[in-house]
Design an enzyme around this catalytic site. Sequence first.
Site, PDB file in Angstrom:
ATOM      1  CG  ASP A  89      -9.008  -6.509   8.946  1.00 52.86           C
ATOM      2  OD1 ASP A  89      -8.042  -7.286   8.771  1.00 52.86           O
ATOM      3  OD2 ASP A  89      -8.951  -5.289   8.691  1.00 52.86           O
ATOM      4  CE  LYS A 118      -7.216  -1.761   8.233  1.00 52.08           C
ATOM      5  NZ  LYS A 118      -7.678  -2.968   7.522  1.00 52.08           N
ATOM      6  CE  LYS A 129     -10.219  -2.219  10.222  1.00 49.56           C
ATOM      7  NZ  LYS A 129     -10.569  -3.164   9.142  1.00 49.56           N
TER       8      LYS A 129
END
Lengths: 299, 487
Positions: free
Chosen positions: A136, A235, A199
């Site tokens: 991430d 996400k 995300k």
Amino acid sequence: MTRHFVASQMRTVDQVGVEERAARLSSRSIKKGAKVQGLRLAVAMMDLTSLEGRDTAGRIQSLCRKAMVPLPGSDVPHVAAVCVYPPLVSVAKRALGRSGVHVAAVATYFPSGQAQLSERLDEVRRTVAAGADEIDMVINRNAFLAGDHAQVFDEIAACKEACGKAHLKVILETGELVTYDNVRRASLIAIEAGADFIKTSTGKVTPAATLPVTLVMLETIRDHYIRTGKMVGMKPAGGIRTAKDALRYLIMVKETLGDAWLSPDWFRFGASTLLNDVLLQLEKERTGRYQSDRYLSLP
Amino acid sequence: MNIPTRELLFGDLWDYAPAPEARDHVRFEKRYGHFIDGRFVDAESWFEVIDPSNEEVLCEVGEASAKTVDKAVAAARKAQSGVWGKMPGRERAKYLYRIARIIQEKARELAILESMNGGKPIRESKSVDVPLAAAHFFYYAGWADKLRYAFAGADPRPIGVAGQIIPWNFPLLMAAWKIAPALAAGNTVVLKPAETTPLTAMKLAEIFMEAELPAGVVNLVNGFGKTGAAIVEHPDVDKIAFTGSTDVGKIIQRTLAGTRKRLTLELGGKGANIIFADAAIDQAVEGIVDGIYFNQGHVCCAGSRLLVEECVEDEVVEKLHHRIQTLRVGDPLDKNTDIGAINSRAQLEKIQELVDSGVEEGATIHQSKCALPDKGFFFRPTFFTGVSQTHRVAREEIFGPVLSVLTFRTPEEAIEKANNTAYGLSAGVWTDKGSKLFQVAGALRAGVIWGNSFNKFDPGSPFGGYKESGFGREGGWHGLLPYLEVR
């Protein structure tokens, strides 16, 4: 780096309209079997997260056990991944073994990303080498807000390359981008640069994930899929604490991207406290009664 | 127009369970006659009222003859000259506030009844019809004691007895639109609800009784066109307010020619929804959906003609194609229903006939793939591409969930095409450029123009048409004028 971002598909976003649409989707009523199915799906889509300075090996081992068996004695599925800081990847990797729960790690000098590109890329490589299945990363917000979109694109592409086989989730930190136009532009840059997932947030900035921001990102994913045939995952992370919230996100996915995205392969929740509220609701649906949360283990 | 090569799968991997609104606490009579002089009275003959989502009979309703209408007008006249016309505005306002509050108290029951009888989704009755009906009473209650200031120096006085005829698409809301300003201005009313949707009007009569509105101030007579004609032709009615089809509006106007009666008409429409290439396309698509699929398209101000700038036609059509797949058609009382039942078999047949004409004339039809219930009157969300200005589907009001997509190249062409209609009720303009929005809006011949939105209503905003969409305004300060004598 020869690819460059083309802004031809950049459509403006109307704030009033997108917030109305998100509110409309939130008014769906999810009951009974649909609720149970949705909540089980939410568990299977969860990146159970602990990103704190005080995280220890013991704490992460405990988190991993919760991730593998969220509710002992039930058939509730395991979560999708455990999300930790890079130094704890090896601990998580050992704890999770072959359970099927992935190890995700925040790299690129999370959460600010304020380091030289070479340092950020080094961290990505080290973290992947330590066994992370998913990285991430955070985008370079200072470059983005200064208008240097090409630099943002190039850095993401470089991270993607550094990831090798690991999946790349690109955190836009939408709370710092503020406008929906910025969110859409950043989404498009990340997708074109090779993100496997986009995300919303680090969870360290308020506001974190919101429904309208998620809608803008889902619509960008949809438009990219229609144009190129390539699926990208989504996400939302941070601030999703209740089972009801989780269902609202799933409704949005179902009605924006369709069934293909209703899977842990394409949609994740970044959360820590959400899991127990979902478990509480699942137990309520099973027994007909609310139980005290003291029967649930801490994540 | 090409349909996308890549489909999104809107299937049943995770299907929503039925979420029907409970109806056990909803109470209504087996039979309703008429509401005259403050009480319910029996009728001479009766007809059945059904639930269009399953064709089951809900109740029987009386059909008013000319004699019954005469009684209603007499009651209204007596109440106007004896009580209501003489009452100070601040006293009239109290009744209107009281009515508004009782509507709010009974909101849930009214919403369920509206959906059962009319076929509209419960989400819409709850969030639009009922709250707006209450808002209209609140709004006009506020004007009742301020008429002398609103029309300063013009000595505003009530006209007398107003005959009002309303349609079936927003039964309670249209009753509120008609009754609230009339009463605020000191008039009394004889109102005929539509023959397919009298239930909430009968509930409204109960609310008037609960509010202790003086007898005869509002009289409700049920029936078909013949009853409406008896109101229009009655010599002691001072003003007619009609909302409905342009054909009937023309008949009414001919009938009233040469009489002293005042008239306002709110008729059909073929609203243009104009999408410029610089618009926020995803939100514009939502606006298209709100514009044409709201209330099954049974909306006089529906955005039934989509004018889209040619360079973004493919993109808009593709998005619309995907979007309509997610519209949930079915049980009006299910909280997740987006499109309910078509109001009547006759209307369903009319929609089908016009859709057939579109196919015959060579337009390309696009429909959602959703399953329809076995019983009741339902129609899939539909749109046509390849439509030209000459096609019937581009000219005639369909009054159903059917959109015609046309294209333009320049703002001038958009304005020209938008105005190329016999109607002039509504229009929408979608662009990210404020100056363009105001320039285009200023050139459109339509009574209501929405910028980057569609089908938004507020009691403070006047509503009404140009050309064959009628004349007179309802809502706002303007809505008082048709009910007042001013000097």
